[in-house]
Design an enzyme around this catalytic site. Structure first.
Site, PDB file in Angstrom:
ATOM      1  N   ARG A 185      58.474  81.087  46.357  1.00 18.32           N
ATOM      2  CA  ARG A 185      59.233  80.348  45.346  1.00 18.32           C
ATOM      3  C   ARG A 185      59.333  81.117  44.033  1.00 18.32           C
ATOM      4  NH1 ARG A 185      62.174  77.522  48.562  1.00 18.32           N
ATOM      5  NH2 ARG A 185      60.913  76.502  50.163  1.00 18.32           N
ATOM      6  N   HIS A 233      59.426  90.500  52.762  1.00 21.34           N
ATOM      7  CA  HIS A 233      60.491  89.512  52.536  1.00 21.34           C
ATOM      8  C   HIS A 233      60.518  89.137  51.065  1.00 21.34           C
ATOM      9  CE1 HIS A 233      63.200  86.168  53.051  1.00 21.34           C
ATOM     10  NE2 HIS A 233      63.122  86.184  54.374  1.00 21.34           N
ATOM     11  N   TYR A 247      62.396  83.376  48.252  1.00 20.69           N
ATOM     12  CA  TYR A 247      63.589  82.568  48.506  1.00 20.69           C
ATOM     13  C   TYR A 247      64.395  82.309  47.232  1.00 20.69           C
ATOM     14  CZ  TYR A 247      61.738  81.406  53.159  1.00 20.69           C
ATOM     15  OH  TYR A 247      61.270  81.460  54.439  1.00 20.69           O
ATOM     16  N   HIS A 268      67.584  87.395  51.619  1.00 24.58           N
ATOM     17  CA  HIS A 268      68.755  86.561  51.843  1.00 24.58           C
ATOM     18  C   HIS A 268      69.821  86.979  50.831  1.00 24.58           C
ATOM     19  CE1 HIS A 268      66.212  83.043  53.681  1.00 24.58           C
ATOM     20  NE2 HIS A 268      66.082  84.181  54.337  1.00 24.58           N
ATOM     21  N   GLU A 317      69.956  89.948  55.439  1.00 22.44           N
ATOM     22  CA  GLU A 317      69.694  89.040  56.551  1.00 22.44           C
ATOM     23  C   GLU A 317      70.948  88.261  56.932  1.00 22.44           C
ATOM     24  OE1 GLU A 317      66.736  85.300  57.702  1.00 22.44           O
ATOM     25  OE2 GLU A 317      66.125  86.767  56.177  1.00 22.44           O
ATOM     26  N   ASP A 340      68.801  87.304  62.347  1.00 31.99           N
ATOM     27  CA  ASP A 340      68.002  86.124  62.629  1.00 31.99           C
ATOM     28  C   ASP A 340      68.679  85.338  63.752  1.00 31.99           C
ATOM     29  OD1 ASP A 340      67.149  83.273  62.460  1.00 31.99           O
ATOM     30  OD2 ASP A 340      65.972  83.968  60.755  1.00 31.99           O
ATOM     31  N   HIS A 356      69.782  81.848  62.785  1.00 34.82           N
ATOM     32  CA  HIS A 356      70.892  81.869  61.834  1.00 34.82           C
ATOM     33  C   HIS A 356      72.218  82.214  62.515  1.00 34.82           C
ATOM     34  CE1 HIS A 356      68.016  82.695  58.187  1.00 34.82           C
ATOM     35  NE2 HIS A 356      67.790  81.539  58.803  1.00 34.82           N
ATOM     36  N   HIS A 363      64.627  88.588  63.322  1.00 34.93           N
ATOM     37  CA  HIS A 363      63.824  87.379  63.174  1.00 34.93           C
ATOM     38  C   HIS A 363      64.058  86.558  64.440  1.00 34.93           C
ATOM     39  CE1 HIS A 363      63.729  87.474  58.471  1.00 34.93           C
ATOM     40  NE2 HIS A 363      62.899  88.331  59.031  1.00 34.93           N
ATOM     41  N   ASP A 386      70.472  75.913  59.933  1.00 40.03           N
ATOM     42  CA  ASP A 386      69.300  76.744  59.638  1.00 40.03           C
ATOM     43  C   ASP A 386      67.994  75.937  59.666  1.00 40.03           C
ATOM     44  OD1 ASP A 386      67.505  78.695  58.907  1.00 40.03           O
ATOM     45  OD2 ASP A 386      68.136  78.804  56.812  1.00 40.03           O
ATOM     46  N   HIS A 424      64.622  76.173  62.011  1.00 44.48           N
ATOM     47  CA  HIS A 424      63.958  76.905  63.079  1.00 44.48           C
ATOM     48  C   HIS A 424      63.179  75.967  63.998  1.00 44.48           C
ATOM     49  CE1 HIS A 424      63.772  80.812  60.436  1.00 44.48           C
ATOM     50  NE2 HIS A 424      64.984  80.278  60.511  1.00 44.48           N
ATOM     51  N   GLU A 468      59.364  83.551  63.042  1.00 45.86           N
ATOM     52  CA  GLU A 468      59.301  82.673  61.873  1.00 45.86           C
ATOM     53  C   GLU A 468      59.326  81.213  62.336  1.00 45.86           C
ATOM     54  OE1 GLU A 468      61.553  85.020  58.324  1.00 45.86           O
ATOM     55  OE2 GLU A 468      62.835  84.039  59.805  1.00 45.86           O
TER      56      GLU A 468
END
Length: 279
Positions: free
Chosen positions: A37, A67, A70, A107, A142, A176, A179, A211, A224, A226, A256
């Site tokens: 975050r 990564h 986000y 992303h 991604e 992904d 995705h 991913h 989206d 998972h 993930e």
């Protein structure tokens, strides 16, 4: 060789992440460079990195995948948010040189009403600001599910970003499975066709990591969400075809899935068994 692992917690340090992955049966892993975050990154201990490198060599690890948080939005409408993305990416890429030759995944972002074309231009602008000649880390765009104003929901949009990046040798793509499925690419019934389309638009040589996720939702849902391997709409058989596809040989596959270490251990073991065909 199958390079497979899961997304783990960077707060443990590199050596601890590697040890956990060995316990899970993996030989690669992904991790957030800082709190997902946002926030300041934890200092890296050079001794910890040395131990990690030894563990990685002893256990024949593949490339690992860092990564970005986000909260990073390289095509935000607000300048201060783009500044955060630029500064965070530049800092992360500098830190990642302590573990050279690996990947940094992010992303692409959401254009929040500016339009996809404007979003693509803004993302490429930041990449041109942060990529350097001397870096050894490859930055991965991604593939996204195309929800809301996300950029990267189609291969053409990723190609648009790549075309505007000056140091093209420093970038690649992370695919992904959840995705692309949610984005409308039928990897269940036409994996060869999807990879053929990827090759025509982006080039399979630019596909650096996967991913590996199942999806709670159907083809083209743009959701989206998972799912655990074999418990979603993609299914175990289709995901095994992904890891076994010759065009994807040698790249890291990162789980993930909504799991804990016990669950990831089971998934990794099941996928390895399916990959080798051994009982």
């Amino acid at each position: 060789m199958l390079y497979i692992g899961n997304h783990t917690t960077s707060s443990k340090g590199y050596a601890a992440m590697a040890r956990q992955m060995i316990q899970n049966g993996g030989n690669t892993f992904a991790f957030f460079t800082r709190n997902p975050r946002g926030g300041k990154a934890k200092a890296i201990d050079p001794k910890d990195v040395e131990i990690y490198r030894a563990l990685s060599e002893e256990n024949h690890f593949g490339k690992i995948v860092a990564h970005a948080p986000y909260t990073l939005n390289a095509c935000a409408a607000k300048e201060n948010l783009r500044d955060f993305a630029r500064e965070t990416m530049a800092d992360d890429l500098q830190r990642l040189e302590m573990t050279p030759g690996n990947y940094y995944n992010f992303h692409p972002g959401s254009h929040v009403g500016q339009g996809t074309e404007a979003g693509i231009c803004r993302i490429a602008e930041i990449l041109n600001d942060v990529l350097t000649d001397g870096q050894t880390t490859t930055v991965l765009l991604e593939t996204m599910a195309g929800k809301g104003s996300e950029v990267g929901g189609t291969f053409e949009e990723l190609r648009g970003i790549m075309d505007l990046v000056e140091k093209k040798e420093k970038i690649g793509v992370c695919l992904d499975t959840c995705h692309v499925w949610d984005g409308g690419y039928d990897i269940v019934n036409d994996l060869d066709g999807v990879l053929g389309t990827f090759d025509r638009i982006i080039g399979l040589s630019n596909l650096k990591a996967v991913h590996l996720n199942d999806s709670l939702n159907g083809l083209g849902s743009h959701k989206d969400r998972h799912a655990k391997i074999g418990e979603g709409q993609i299914g175990m058989e289709a995901l095994v075809r992904v890891i076994c596809h010759p065009a994807l040989s040698g790249i890291p596959f990162i789980l993930e899935t909504p799991n804990d270490d016990e669950g990831w251990t089971r998934e990794i073991a099941a996928l390895r068994k399916a990959y080798t065909g051994e009982d």
